[in-house]
Design an enzyme around this catalytic site. Structure first.
Site, mmCIF file in Angstrom:
data_model
loop_
_atom_site.group_PDB
_atom_site.id
_atom_site.type_symbol
_atom_site.label_atom_id
_atom_site.label_comp_id
_atom_site.label_asym_id
_atom_site.label_seq_id
_atom_site.Cartn_x
_atom_site.Cartn_y
_atom_site.Cartn_z
ATOM 1 N N HIS A 12 0.873 -1.189 0.000
ATOM 2 C CA HIS A 12 0.000 0.000 0.000
ATOM 3 C C HIS A 12 0.903 1.230 0.000
ATOM 4 C CE1 HIS A 12 -3.858 2.115 1.453
ATOM 5 N NE2 HIS A 12 -2.965 3.055 1.183
ATOM 6 N N HIS A 14 1.728 5.246 -1.704
ATOM 7 C CA HIS A 14 1.391 6.433 -2.507
ATOM 8 C C HIS A 14 2.684 7.002 -3.075
ATOM 9 C CE1 HIS A 14 -2.788 6.652 -1.010
ATOM 10 N NE2 HIS A 14 -2.258 6.123 0.074
ATOM 11 N N ARG A 16 2.515 9.288 -5.717
ATOM 12 C CA ARG A 16 2.211 10.593 -6.336
ATOM 13 C C ARG A 16 2.651 10.638 -7.794
ATOM 14 N NH1 ARG A 16 -0.979 10.727 -2.041
ATOM 15 N NH2 ARG A 16 -0.125 11.694 -0.186
ATOM 16 N N LYS A 95 -9.048 -0.420 -6.103
ATOM 17 C CA LYS A 95 -9.142 0.193 -4.769
ATOM 18 C C LYS A 95 -10.432 0.997 -4.641
ATOM 19 C CE LYS A 95 -7.695 2.069 -0.791
ATOM 20 N NZ LYS A 95 -6.553 2.948 -0.525
ATOM 21 N N HIS A 134 -10.660 1.216 1.389
ATOM 22 C CA HIS A 134 -10.430 2.165 2.483
ATOM 23 C C HIS A 134 -11.700 2.118 3.337
ATOM 24 C CE1 HIS A 134 -8.683 5.988 4.252
ATOM 25 N NE2 HIS A 134 -9.860 5.858 4.843
ATOM 26 N N HIS A 168 -4.990 -0.772 5.649
ATOM 27 C CA HIS A 168 -4.504 -0.059 6.847
ATOM 28 C C HIS A 168 -5.446 -0.179 8.047
ATOM 29 C CE1 HIS A 168 -7.134 2.871 4.978
ATOM 30 N NE2 HIS A 168 -6.229 3.285 4.116
ATOM 31 N N ASP A 240 1.347 2.574 3.546
ATOM 32 C CA ASP A 240 0.525 3.772 3.363
ATOM 33 C C ASP A 240 1.397 5.021 3.448
ATOM 34 O OD1 ASP A 240 -1.711 5.213 2.734
ATOM 35 O OD2 ASP A 240 -2.651 5.067 4.699
ATOM 36 N N ALA A 256 -3.870 14.729 5.405
ATOM 37 C CA ALA A 256 -3.643 13.437 6.065
ATOM 38 C C ALA A 256 -2.602 12.649 5.285
ATOM 39 C CB ALA A 256 -4.949 12.656 6.133
HETATM 40 O O1 DOR Z 1 -3.413 9.414 5.569
HETATM 41 C C1 DOR Z 1 -3.724 9.093 4.437
HETATM 42 N N1 DOR Z 1 -3.139 9.663 3.371
HETATM 43 N N2 DOR Z 1 -4.693 8.194 4.251
HETATM 44 C C2 DOR Z 1 -5.179 7.908 3.031
HETATM 45 O O2 DOR Z 1 -6.076 7.106 2.950
HETATM 46 C C3 DOR Z 1 -4.683 8.631 1.842
HETATM 47 C C4 DOR Z 1 -3.337 9.143 2.055
HETATM 48 C C5 DOR Z 1 -2.910 10.154 1.009
HETATM 49 O O3 DOR Z 1 -3.131 9.898 -0.179
HETATM 50 O O4 DOR Z 1 -2.328 11.178 1.380
HETATM 51 ZN ZN ZN Z 2 -3.326 5.048 1.412
#
Ligand code: DOR
Ligand code: ZN
Length: 332
Positions: A12, A14, A16, A95, A134, A168, A240, A256
């Site tokens: 999991h 990210h 970007r 997802k 999620h 998560h 994550d 977040a």
């Molecule tokens: O804290 C998080 N950040 N939770 C998520 O589900 C997405 C992620 C984000 O893409 O920044």
């Molecule tokens: Zn995530």
């Protein structure tokens, strides 16, 4: 002391896009053999074309490193069985985000009505495409994951052959739910194994530990630690790791997301060693994921060393989890 991990995976992640992708991909590509890449870009990855193009950009950003990006599509109510069949060779998962629950989830599903979505779940089940979720409602922030439990149960019951990944997980109730259904699995992050709400907001507010789902109680954390360090076959590591620019973290309206990719394996080694469970780390960071996703991975050895490191204050301008703190393990 040294520990060799065979093909560690982050299920999991990210990464970007654009400059952020070019800047941060190396931290995952160096330490892992592959990762499940989250599709919540703006706009999200919802077509085969954009998915393939995104994968190319990721591979380019990873340079010479041995690293497989396992791609995921952003669940859309408009998906058809025909589309999924065509997408199958290129995707490792779809997802599902409830609309608005987290970063870039506005295009998610506003009403998870199983009847309305059954043709999609049915097709995914037949094609053997895992459904990553999620799992949070729009309820009170500490109750969102617990409230989502009923939806997990409905899907797990109605589609017993569908592989469902509870992403998560953060609560002891989610740990119990895993035991109830053969087709439910989960990822666990580093941060939810190490922090509680106290670390986020118990003292001075720490925006760099703010994420969705929010960290919960000591009891919840302990339930996660137990299932992770015992490398229960139902769970696998998914960081994550979710970088945001400092300007989006240190402000009113903090985004977040916790950036943990550069320190994830060292911090996991420290945790597993503290519980005398180092031998289970291989299963938690690789073997379980290979079995759950039925994937083959490139061969890559990552060697950890019991050698103290001080975590950098920033990596390419992104502030990591536990910046400036010490860890007892390092990557060789
Ligand atoms: O804290 C998080 N950040 N939770 C998520 O589900 C997405 C992620 C984000 O893409 O920044
Ligand atoms: Zn995530």
């Amino acid at each position: 002391m040294r520990l060799t991990l065979n093909s560690p995976l982050d299920m999991h992640l990210h990464l970007r896009d654009g400059k952020m992708l070019s800047d941060i991909a190396k931290y995952s590509a160096k330490n892992f053999a592959g990762a499940l890449i989250m599709p919540n870009l703006t706009p999200p990855i919802t077509t085969i074309k954009t998915l393939k193009e995104y994968k190319e950009r990721i591979l380019k950003a990873c340079g010479e490193e041995i690293f497989t990006p396992y791609m995921s599509l952003f669940f859309q109510e408009s998906y058809t069985p025909e589309f999924l069949k065509e997408a199958k060779p290129f995707v490792s998962a779809v997802k599902l985000y409830p609309s608005g629950v987290t970063t870039n989830s506005e295009c998610g599903v506003s009403d998870i009505d199983i009847k309305k979505l059954s043709h999609i779940f049915e097709a995914m089940s037949e094609l053997d495409i895992p459904l990553c979720v999620h799992g949070e409602t729009d309820g009170f922030v500490m109750d969102r994951e617990r409230e989502f439990g009923a939806i997990y149960e409905n899907i797990a019951n109605a589609f017993p052959k569908l592989t469902i990944i509870m992403e998560h997980i953060t609560t002891k109730e989610s740990v119990s739910l895993l035991r109830k259904y053969d087709n439910l699995y989960a990822t666990i992050t580093l941060h939810h194994l190490l922090i509680t709400l106290d670390d986020v907001a118990g003292g001075l507010l720490n925006p760099h530990l703010f994420c969705k789902p929010i960290a919960k109680t000591y009891e919840d954390k302990e339930a996660l630690v137990q299932i992770a360090i015992n490398a229960d076959k139902k769970v696998m590591f998914g960081s994550d790791s979710a970088p945001h620019p400092v300007s989006k973290k240190e402000c009113c309206g903090c985004a977040a997301g916790i950036f943990s990719a550069p320190i994830a394996l060292s911090a996991l080694a420290e945790l597993f060693e503290q519980h005398d469970k180092l031998t289970n780390l291989q299963a938690f960071v690789s073997d379980n994921a290979r079995n759950i996703y039925n994937i083959t991975t490139p061969n890559k050895e990552v060697i950890l060393q019991k050698k103290e490191q001080t975590i950098s204050k920033e990596f390419d301008g992104i502030i990591p989890m536990f910046a400036g703190k010490k860890l007892s393990w390092s990557i060789e």
